[in-house]
Design a protein around this motif. Sequence first.
Motif, mmCIF file in Angstrom:
data_model
loop_
_atom_site.group_PDB
_atom_site.id
_atom_site.type_symbol
_atom_site.label_atom_id
_atom_site.label_comp_id
_atom_site.label_asym_id
_atom_site.label_seq_id
_atom_site.Cartn_x
_atom_site.Cartn_y
_atom_site.Cartn_z
ATOM 1 N N VAL A 175 0.762 -1.162 0.085
ATOM 2 C CA VAL A 175 0.032 -0.109 0.032
ATOM 3 C C VAL A 175 0.748 1.293 0.052
ATOM 4 C CG1 VAL A 175 -1.878 1.152 1.197
ATOM 5 C CG2 VAL A 175 -1.709 -1.230 1.424
ATOM 6 N N ARG A 176 0.614 2.045 -1.124
ATOM 7 C CA ARG A 176 1.599 3.349 -1.137
ATOM 8 C C ARG A 176 0.955 4.282 -0.066
ATOM 9 N NH1 ARG A 176 3.353 6.028 -6.543
ATOM 10 N NH2 ARG A 176 3.575 4.167 -7.578
ATOM 11 N N GLU A 177 1.844 4.751 0.444
ATOM 12 C CA GLU A 177 1.783 5.880 1.482
ATOM 13 C C GLU A 177 1.951 7.296 1.164
ATOM 14 O OE1 GLU A 177 3.709 5.138 5.463
ATOM 15 O OE2 GLU A 177 2.043 3.997 6.193
ATOM 16 N N GLY A 178 1.200 8.143 1.182
ATOM 17 C CA GLY A 178 1.330 9.512 0.873
ATOM 18 C C GLY A 178 2.048 9.645 -0.495
ATOM 19 N N ASP A 179 3.181 10.416 -0.423
ATOM 20 C CA ASP A 179 3.778 10.596 -1.916
ATOM 21 C C ASP A 179 5.083 9.533 -1.905
ATOM 22 O OD1 ASP A 179 5.434 11.944 0.000
ATOM 23 O OD2 ASP A 179 5.198 13.676 -1.093
ATOM 24 N N LEU A 180 5.158 8.861 -0.899
ATOM 25 C CA LEU A 180 6.120 7.829 -1.291
ATOM 26 C C LEU A 180 6.172 7.174 -2.464
ATOM 27 C CD1 LEU A 180 8.873 6.340 0.350
ATOM 28 C CD2 LEU A 180 7.050 4.693 1.430
ATOM 29 N N ASP A 181 7.316 7.004 -3.285
ATOM 30 C CA ASP A 181 7.251 6.338 -4.381
ATOM 31 C C ASP A 181 7.821 4.948 -4.279
ATOM 32 O OD1 ASP A 181 6.992 6.159 -7.173
ATOM 33 O OD2 ASP A 181 8.870 7.173 -7.632
ATOM 34 N N VAL A 182 6.781 3.934 -4.264
ATOM 35 C CA VAL A 182 7.397 2.447 -4.278
ATOM 36 C C VAL A 182 6.576 1.733 -5.236
ATOM 37 C CG1 VAL A 182 5.573 2.211 -2.315
ATOM 38 C CG2 VAL A 182 7.365 0.701 -2.707
ATOM 39 N N GLU A 183 7.597 0.867 -5.720
ATOM 40 C CA GLU A 183 6.927 -0.154 -6.933
ATOM 41 C C GLU A 183 6.723 -1.600 -6.352
ATOM 42 O OE1 GLU A 183 8.436 -1.565 -11.157
ATOM 43 O OE2 GLU A 183 9.386 0.171 -10.308
#
Length: 318
Positions: A175-183
């Motif tokens: 689950v992406r949190e805020g503007d954290l860029d994770v793939e």
Amino acid sequence: MTLSVPGPAESLLRERCELEILGEILPPERYREVIAGADALLPQLRDRIDEAALDAAGPGLRVVSNYAVGLDNVDIPGCTQRGIYVGHTPDVLTDATADLAMTLLLSAARRVVESDREMRDGRYDGWRPDYLLGQEVTGATLGIIGFGRIGKAVARRAAGGFAMRILAYDPVGVVREGDLDVEACSLDRLLIESDFVSCHVPLTEETHHLIGEAELASMRRSAILVNTSRGPIIDEAALVNALRSGVIAGAGLDVYEREPEMAAGLADCITAVLLPHLGSATGKTRAAMGELAARNILNVLDGKAPLACANPEVAPRR
Ligand code: NAD
């Protein structure tokens, strides 16, 4: 309570309970004797709260409040079946543990242990362009296995502080949190593409030896493996072989398969940074863990579920 802990836990408990501090990790038979008749237990991760311990504690036991977030030492289904709440200490140790994971990553990348030894052994004879070259951290790819509380906190540090590209594998979903860029990606792809791999999974039957010979072989030869979760998720003998033969470049370990022992040969692997299980070891965090563990117990004595509860399906007893 197995061992004394920093902070307010003991005074909080003494206000409401007869508190016995064992003062040492007892052998299981002796532990079973001393916990007979307890209403609450506050064990350490080295105590095994298995069926025999639950039987020995007896029917009065209402809560096991573990002084850790990980619950691999507690038989949760056994507790649930007996109507015993299980409490633990999530969140309050997330930052300290994520900080330590970054410490290991940076130390292994920049060969801090080797370099420290150079100084102490008097081998440093002046600056050279090719001396003790390490790996660039800024902008590198970090693969995070287990994207829960600590995994996310490491991702935030690595992306925000070091402009790292973040890949994450978690079967429950990323689950992406805020503007954290994770793939989000598969474990296979994460291992192949990452310059650094950091493990943040709980120890379960599924995660035992999650990283073994085949997984290590799929990593980059320049890769560094960091583990601050639990030792048995890595096949430690396979890791020693991988470090010795240059299958991967280094490792940063806080936890071991058979603590406090290390696999044969690991201590001789100079590309491994080895810490004695210090993830949550700051005064502030250990005090906060104690307070939460104590409040988990007090809640149950008040007829409620622990504040941080692993089995909320247990019905409250009065
Ligand atoms: P968490 O429950 O928030 O996160 C764990 C994540 O791992 C979850 O998102 C879960 O879905 C995921 N997961 C489960 N099985 C997986 C698998 N097979 N592959 C990939 N991901 C999987 O827990 P947390 O608070 O982040 O803590 C993680 C672990 O870190 C704890 O269980 C504990 O063992 C360890 N820990 C160690 C220290 C230390 O002192 N070194 C300190 C704190 C926590």
